[in-house]
Design a protein around this motif. Sequence first.
Motif, PDB file in Angstrom:
ATOM      1  N   ASP A 143      15.065  56.443  21.704  1.00 20.13           N
ATOM      2  CA  ASP A 143      15.506  56.205  20.329  1.00 20.13           C
ATOM      3  C   ASP A 143      16.601  55.131  20.335  1.00 20.13           C
ATOM      4  N   PRO A 144      16.384  53.972  19.700  1.00 21.31           N
ATOM      5  CA  PRO A 144      17.410  52.925  19.742  1.00 21.31           C
ATOM      6  C   PRO A 144      18.641  53.250  18.908  1.00 21.31           C
ATOM      7  N   GLU A 145      18.644  54.412  18.261  1.00 19.26           N
ATOM      8  CA  GLU A 145      19.855  54.834  17.546  1.00 19.26           C
ATOM      9  C   GLU A 145      20.640  55.864  18.362  1.00 19.26           C
ATOM     10  N   GLU A 146      20.313  55.976  19.641  1.00 19.75           N
ATOM     11  CA  GLU A 146      21.064  56.864  20.535  1.00 19.75           C
ATOM     12  C   GLU A 146      21.710  56.034  21.643  1.00 19.75           C
ATOM     13  N   PHE A 147      22.924  56.414  22.051  1.00 21.79           N
ATOM     14  CA  PHE A 147      23.655  55.674  23.091  1.00 21.79           C
ATOM     15  C   PHE A 147      22.834  55.545  24.380  1.00 21.79           C
ATOM     16  N   ASP A 148      22.121  56.644  24.753  1.00 17.79           N
ATOM     17  CA  ASP A 148      21.432  56.698  26.047  1.00 17.79           C
ATOM     18  C   ASP A 148      20.419  55.591  26.243  1.00 17.79           C
ATOM     19  N   THR A 149      19.932  55.044  25.138  1.00 19.76           N
ATOM     20  CA  THR A 149      18.861  54.056  25.231  1.00 19.76           C
ATOM     21  C   THR A 149      19.384  52.695  25.713  1.00 19.76           C
ATOM     22  N   TYR A 150      20.703  52.551  25.808  1.00 17.99           N
ATOM     23  CA  TYR A 150      21.251  51.232  26.142  1.00 17.99           C
ATOM     24  C   TYR A 150      21.595  51.070  27.622  1.00 17.99           C
ATOM     25  N   ALA A 151      21.150  52.010  28.447  1.00 14.88           N
ATOM     26  CA  ALA A 151      21.310  51.869  29.903  1.00 14.88           C
ATOM     27  C   ALA A 151      20.244  52.722  30.590  1.00 14.88           C
ATOM     28  N   TRP A 152      19.693  52.176  31.669  1.00  8.80           N
ATOM     29  CA  TRP A 152      18.761  52.956  32.474  1.00  8.80           C
ATOM     30  C   TRP A 152      19.596  53.947  33.276  1.00  8.80           C
ATOM     31  N   GLY A 153      19.280  55.217  33.197  1.00  8.34           N
ATOM     32  CA  GLY A 153      19.990  56.206  34.019  1.00  8.34           C
ATOM     33  C   GLY A 153      19.333  56.259  35.388  1.00  8.34           C
ATOM     34  N   GLY A 154      19.533  55.252  36.212  1.00  7.79           N
ATOM     35  CA  GLY A 154      18.861  55.166  37.517  1.00  7.79           C
ATOM     36  C   GLY A 154      18.027  53.901  37.585  1.00  7.79           C
ATOM     37  N   GLN A 155      17.212  53.822  38.626  1.00 11.47           N
ATOM     38  CA  GLN A 155      16.390  52.624  38.824  1.00 11.47           C
ATOM     39  C   GLN A 155      15.214  52.604  37.853  1.00 11.47           C
ATOM     40  N   PRO A 156      15.023  51.521  37.099  1.00 16.79           N
ATOM     41  CA  PRO A 156      13.825  51.446  36.260  1.00 16.79           C
ATOM     42  C   PRO A 156      12.578  51.291  37.135  1.00 16.79           C
ATOM     43  N   PRO A 157      11.421  51.726  36.660  1.00 17.20           N
ATOM     44  CA  PRO A 157      10.204  51.508  37.451  1.00 17.20           C
ATOM     45  C   PRO A 157      10.045  50.019  37.745  1.00 17.20           C
ATOM     46  N   PRO A 158       9.617  49.659  38.969  1.00 16.54           N
ATOM     47  CA  PRO A 158       9.541  48.236  39.337  1.00 16.54           C
ATOM     48  C   PRO A 158       8.594  47.432  38.452  1.00 16.54           C
ATOM     49  N   ASP A 159       7.608  48.114  37.853  1.00 14.83           N
ATOM     50  CA  ASP A 159       6.645  47.393  37.007  1.00 14.83           C
ATOM     51  C   ASP A 159       6.908  47.634  35.511  1.00 14.83           C
ATOM     52  N   ALA A 160       8.136  48.045  35.171  1.00 16.74           N
ATOM     53  CA  ALA A 160       8.444  48.384  33.766  1.00 16.74           C
ATOM     54  C   ALA A 160       8.188  47.196  32.837  1.00 16.74           C
ATOM     55  N   VAL A 161       8.563  45.991  33.279  1.00 17.40           N
ATOM     56  CA  VAL A 161       8.380  44.812  32.420  1.00 17.40           C
ATOM     57  C   VAL A 161       6.891  44.548  32.205  1.00 17.40           C
ATOM     58  N   GLU A 162       6.115  44.534  33.291  1.00 16.73           N
ATOM     59  CA  GLU A 162       4.674  44.247  33.186  1.00 16.73           C
ATOM     60  C   GLU A 162       3.980  45.275  32.290  1.00 16.73           C
ATOM     61  N   ARG A 163       4.455  46.519  32.366  1.00 17.41           N
ATOM     62  CA  ARG A 163       3.801  47.581  31.581  1.00 17.41           C
ATOM     63  C   ARG A 163       4.430  47.748  30.194  1.00 17.41           C
ATOM     64  N   CYS A 164       5.346  46.859  29.847  1.00 14.94           N
ATOM     65  CA  CYS A 164       6.023  46.921  28.531  1.00 14.94           C
ATOM     66  C   CYS A 164       6.628  48.297  28.308  1.00 14.94           C
ATOM     67  N   GLU A 165       7.239  48.843  29.351  1.00 14.45           N
ATOM     68  CA  GLU A 165       7.765  50.203  29.282  1.00 14.45           C
ATOM     69  C   GLU A 165       9.240  50.160  28.916  1.00 14.45           C
ATOM     70  N   GLY A 166       9.536  50.002  27.648  1.00 17.67           N
ATOM     71  CA  GLY A 166      10.916  49.960  27.195  1.00 17.67           C
ATOM     72  C   GLY A 166      11.076  48.965  26.060  1.00 17.67           C
ATOM     73  N   TRP A 167      12.325  48.719  25.722  1.00 24.20           N
ATOM     74  CA  TRP A 167      12.657  47.817  24.611  1.00 24.20           C
ATOM     75  C   TRP A 167      13.176  46.489  25.158  1.00 24.20           C
ATOM     76  N   PRO A 168      12.559  45.362  24.821  1.00 26.04           N
ATOM     77  CA  PRO A 168      13.204  44.086  25.134  1.00 26.04           C
ATOM     78  C   PRO A 168      14.505  43.993  24.337  1.00 26.04           C
ATOM     79  N   HIS A 169      15.531  43.458  24.972  1.00 24.40           N
ATOM     80  CA  HIS A 169      16.852  43.406  24.335  1.00 24.40           C
ATOM     81  C   HIS A 169      17.420  41.999  24.454  1.00 24.40           C
TER      82      HIS A 169
END
Length: 234
Positions: A143-169
Amino acid sequence: MTDHWLAPLRLLLEPDQFRLLPRNPAFRYEQGQDGVWICPRPRYYHALLDLSDAEYHGAANVPLRRLAVEDWAVLPGLFVRAFTDHQPFVGVAPEQRDAAASEALMLTRTGGDGPLIERACFVSQGEDRLIGAVLVTLLPPGDPEEFDTYAWGGQPPPDAVERCEGWPHLTWILVDALEARSGLGTALLAAACGELRAMGFNDLLSTFLYGNDVSAMWHWRRGFKLLSYPGTRR
Ligand SMILES: CC(C)(COP(=O)(O)OP(=O)(O)OC[C@H]1O[C@@H](n2cnc3c(N)ncnc32)[C@H](O)[C@@H]1OP(=O)(O)O)[C@@H](O)C(=O)NCCC(=O)NCCS
């Protein structure tokens, strides 16, 4: 993110002068026994652009190119020139500005703002210096209206960008102050958004400091919709 570069300031003012002091919402103003204290109160607001709805009226017709590895060495200079008159860096002592800019950009380069979406990062080269840049990173899904969404809590999946897994910022958009308001920021945004759409993303999140009025106006003008402040009771 950049809060430690916002320093408290003490002024010796008469009560009448204190009352007349212009206010900036990035700071809190308090009158104490030992003078007036102007203390940082940074609040970061977020906004969302629907990529299918975006239009780039007034975009400058200038050549842009993808960010290259060698650009990182000169990006701090552009960063300083872009923030000449804007919070949060206008208050940083001139001799510390390079260090502040380098620190902020190093964080972005090394994944501290989420993985860099390299395809969506562009620069504009002037005659003898960079005059504009846009850097886009990937934030976690949520949820982009929650603080938690503004940092990965740990390592993001290595293919997160290719899989569009998240919000471009839109982590940084920088235009040299001498080139401002001629559509360059809009052109950089259009280039980044074109790539993001081609990659399969639907939205672009962004952040601005309460008190950086030019940034807020620019986001509004470009069609970003203001989100609720994270943590606001709704
Ligand atoms: C925000 C920024 C990227 C805008 O780039 P730009 O090339 O000047 O903007 P554009 O010419 O594409 O867009 C112009 C619009 O932005 C807003 N804007 C830009 N400068 C403004 C100013 N000085 N006063 C009020 N509005 C302003 C207006 O809405 C303007 O539209 P208008 O001319 O029709 O009124 C640039 O000012 C900048 O680099 N600022 C410092 C860094 C920063 O704060 N970045 C954003 C957070 S990362």
